[in-house]
Scaffold this motif. Structure first.
Motif, PDB file in Angstrom:
ATOM      1  N   ARG A  52       1.287  -6.164  -8.204  1.00  9.95           N
ATOM      2  CA  ARG A  52       0.925  -6.100  -9.132  1.00  9.95           C
ATOM      3  C   ARG A  52      -0.402  -5.450  -8.607  1.00  9.95           C
ATOM      4  O   ARG A  52      -1.329  -4.171  -9.272  1.00  9.95           O
ATOM      5  CB  ARG A  52       0.470  -7.380 -10.340  1.00  9.95           C
ATOM      6  N   ASP A  53      -1.182  -5.975  -7.843  1.00  9.08           N
ATOM      7  CA  ASP A  53      -2.240  -5.662  -7.027  1.00  9.08           C
ATOM      8  C   ASP A  53      -1.993  -3.969  -6.909  1.00  9.08           C
ATOM      9  O   ASP A  53      -3.336  -3.728  -7.419  1.00  9.08           O
ATOM     10  CB  ASP A  53      -2.682  -6.793  -5.934  1.00  9.08           C
ATOM     11  N   ARG A  74     -12.457  -0.255   2.129  1.00  2.00           N
ATOM     12  CA  ARG A  74     -12.180  -0.517   0.450  1.00  2.00           C
ATOM     13  C   ARG A  74     -11.684   1.132  -0.293  1.00  2.00           C
ATOM     14  O   ARG A  74     -10.725   1.138  -0.628  1.00  2.00           O
ATOM     15  CB  ARG A  74     -13.283  -0.937  -0.685  1.00  2.00           C
ATOM     16  N   THR A 125      -2.905  -2.403  -9.934  1.00  2.00           N
ATOM     17  CA  THR A 125      -3.734  -2.438 -11.013  1.00  2.00           C
ATOM     18  C   THR A 125      -5.085  -2.071 -10.207  1.00  2.00           C
ATOM     19  O   THR A 125      -6.234  -1.846 -10.368  1.00  2.00           O
ATOM     20  CB  THR A 125      -4.152  -3.928 -11.647  1.00  2.00           C
ATOM     21  N   ARG A 126      -4.828  -2.597  -8.729  1.00  2.00           N
ATOM     22  CA  ARG A 126      -6.232  -2.642  -8.051  1.00  2.00           C
ATOM     23  C   ARG A 126      -6.640  -1.240  -7.409  1.00  2.00           C
ATOM     24  O   ARG A 126      -8.208  -1.175  -6.249  1.00  2.00           O
ATOM     25  CB  ARG A 126      -6.591  -4.042  -7.496  1.00  2.00           C
ATOM     26  N   LEU A 127      -5.198  -0.985  -6.691  1.00  2.00           N
ATOM     27  CA  LEU A 127      -5.292   0.417  -5.895  1.00  2.00           C
ATOM     28  C   LEU A 127      -5.239   1.661  -7.002  1.00  2.00           C
ATOM     29  O   LEU A 127      -4.838   2.995  -5.875  1.00  2.00           O
ATOM     30  CB  LEU A 127      -4.418   0.121  -4.646  1.00  2.00           C
ATOM     31  N   GLY A 161      -8.306   2.678  -1.476  1.00  2.77           N
ATOM     32  CA  GLY A 161      -7.427   2.485  -2.569  1.00  2.77           C
ATOM     33  C   GLY A 161      -7.544   3.790  -2.684  1.00  2.77           C
ATOM     34  O   GLY A 161      -6.710   4.939  -3.064  1.00  2.77           O
ATOM     35  N   VAL A 214      -2.945  -6.415  -0.542  1.00  2.77           N
ATOM     36  CA  VAL A 214      -3.748  -6.166  -1.231  1.00  2.77           C
ATOM     37  C   VAL A 214      -5.613  -6.779  -0.857  1.00  2.77           C
ATOM     38  O   VAL A 214      -5.610  -7.904  -0.911  1.00  2.77           O
ATOM     39  CB  VAL A 214      -4.388  -5.619  -2.206  1.00  2.77           C
ATOM     40  N   GLN A 226      -8.859  -5.963  -0.336  1.00  2.00           N
ATOM     41  CA  GLN A 226      -9.784  -5.111  -1.283  1.00  2.00           C
ATOM     42  C   GLN A 226     -11.362  -5.890  -1.564  1.00  2.00           C
ATOM     43  O   GLN A 226     -11.944  -6.044  -0.965  1.00  2.00           O
ATOM     44  CB  GLN A 226      -9.626  -5.097  -2.575  1.00  2.00           C
ATOM     45  N   ASP A 227     -10.865  -7.628  -1.484  1.00  2.00           N
ATOM     46  CA  ASP A 227     -11.436  -8.630  -1.481  1.00  2.00           C
ATOM     47  C   ASP A 227     -12.248  -9.040  -0.015  1.00  2.00           C
ATOM     48  O   ASP A 227     -12.913  -9.791   0.120  1.00  2.00           O
ATOM     49  CB  ASP A 227     -11.103  -9.919  -2.077  1.00  2.00           C
TER      50      ASP A 227
END
Length: 481
Positions: free
Chosen positions: A172-173, A147, A176-178, A151, A129, A131-132
């Motif tokens: 997991r990312d 982002r 939880t993040r996407l 996302g 992922v 995002q960062d």
């Protein structure tokens, strides 16, 4: 066990099918990296197995528009960013001619479901992922757009389409993040076979780091930790292999820190030169902000070289803390962590034991297995798109159960689903049943008419390497964990 065709093969299911693979670069791109190696190693194995593979990618300056590489038809269109509209146009025009599209995300996916018929299987492959990392490479407005596309837009476009992550951290990312909604399967990177060192390791403590010298690799963190390490290990030698836009700033930083007598930047080396240096290393390191998978960690492990890493997504999956290396929580702990690792490895018996564990871990990952696993996901998605019947397991796709069983003599070897990773050797069998809890798994084993031996929720290690076969002396009693 009576004769049967045995477990179903994903590669066999894809044979004769047409698959379009869309990836930002191909293996001959000047900036090809781990994502391209992953796609190429799998695609060429598919082609060898009779799958018709077409690879749509960008066209760097001087590259041919069309080329066949290891049996894979490579079509090059557009540049670094213009590839995206070119890919959308191609998918609209010819997407319906393919049985499946493998949509490889490199920060921003190709949004294939928006351009192909609903009946066409689409499997999205995500390495990690971003995002960062958008913020590390782009201005704030551009990073915000990245982002948003990775996302909310991706979540809306892909919906319940099957996805593949290369590690549990990435999955997991994605959740939880996407907010990924579809089933997400783990298909890890493969690796070349493990090898014994051609000779002894260097007499002095040596760190060999293989890395692109770019922002998110954070090689500067290692450099800043080295003065502390050199105080405790003054004869340390550090070799940095690789190149990138940050090489010159890192060389200047090394000079400012007084590291020039202990640290060398080797630049790009041939595979043979790189491997020769790695075989003599005591330790490798990882300071990356995050990866889908620690490719260089496993490449070092195949030579028996452990890794000292800062905890990060993907890297945590690649290093078995205390077994094939060590993981420290942050940059502040890096210097002491390196000292502790080198101190432990100064003992020859400890170094030999760690080296053996590294090679064993690295040997669990093969490109043949990766090709089979991804073929199983694609084949299952082709089947799923072609039927209206919903799977009971689909709703709990992230749950998996590792099972071991015995096959009675008069029972055919179970075939399972394409994603079940069924393996049968004589009377012993194993499987990794996706979408099952323990009770579901026992029901599956009952339908297969086999004798359960152990049933347990799958660990991250199971997801990465599969279920270890039964030992020859295992009891027939069912073991629930």
């Amino acid at each position: 066990m009576s004769g049967s065709d045995g477990p179903v093969s994903g590669l066999h299911a894809l044979r004769g099918r047409s698959v379009l693979l869309v990836n930002w670069r191909d293996i001959r791109h000047p900036q090809a990296g781990g994502a391209e190696l992953y796609a190429h190693q799998i695609a060429r194995r598919w082609a060898a197995a009779g799958v018709k593979v077409t690879w749509l990618t960008s066209r760097p300056e001087g590259a041919a528009a069309r080329e066949v590489i290891d049996g894979v038809q490579v079509l090059r269109r557009g540049g670094q960013f213009s590839l995206y509209p070119a890919a959308a146009s191609a998918l609209l025009r010819v997407g319906s001619l393919f049985d499946a599209v493998v949509d490889c995300q490199n920060g921003i996916p190709f949004f294939a479901p928006a351009f192909v018929p609903k009946s066409t299987a689409v499997v999205q492959v995500v390495h990690h992922v971003h995002q960062d990392q958008f913020g590390a490479h782009f201005s704030k407005p551009v990073a915000a757009v990245g982002r948003f596309l990775e996302g909310p837009v991706s979540r809306r476009v892909y919906r319940d389409r099957a996805m593949v992550a290369v590690s549990p951290s990435t999955r997991r990312d994605m959740r939880t993040r996407l907010g990924a909604r579809g089933p997400v399967f783990i298909v890890p990177n493969g690796n070349e076979p493990s090898v014994l060192r051609a000779g002894p390791r260097d007499p002095d403590p040596t760190i060999v780091l293989v890395s692109r010298l770019v922002a998110h690799k954070r090689v500067d963190l290692l450099l800043r930790a080295l003065p502390e390490v050199l105080t405790a290990v003054p004869n340390l030698r550090v070799e940095v292999i690789g190149d990138g836009p940050l090489r010159r700033p890192l060389e200047l930083l090394a000079g400012e820190l007084g590291l020039r007598g202990s640290l060398r930047f080797r630049g790009r080396l041939s595979d043979a030169e790189r491997d020769e240096l790695m075989q003599r290393a005591w330790l490798t390191t990882s300071t990356s902000q995050g990866e889908g998978w620690g490719c260089t960690v496993l490449e070092a492990a195949r030579f028996g070289v452990p890794c000292l890493a800062i905890a990060a997504a993907g890297i945590d999956d690649s290093v078995l803390d205390g077994r094939t290396g060590w993981v420290v929580p942050d940059a502040a702990a890096l210097g002491q962590g390196v000292v502790d690792a080198l101190t432990a490895l100064a003992d020859d018996d400890t170094a030999a034991a760690v080296s053996d564990r590294c090679r064993a871990w690295a040997s669990a990952f093969t490109w043949d297995r990766s090709a089979e696993l991804l073929a199983g996901v694609v084949g299952a998605e082709i089947t799923r798109r072609g039927t209206a019947r919903r799977s009971r397991r689909h709703a709990r796709s992230d749950m998996a159960t590792a099972v071991r069983f015995r096959v009675p003599r008069d029972v055919p070897a179970p075939r399972g689903r394409l994603t079940d990773q069924v393996r049968v050797d004589g009377e012993h069998g194993t499987a990794l049943l996706h979408g099952c809890d323990e009770l579901d798994a026992e029901s599956v084993l009952a339908r297969w008419n086999v004798e359960p031996v152990s049933v347990e929720l799958a660990t991250e290690e199971h997801l990465l390497t599969g279920v270890n076969p039964l030992p020859a002396t295992s009891s027939t009693a069912v073991e629930r964990r």
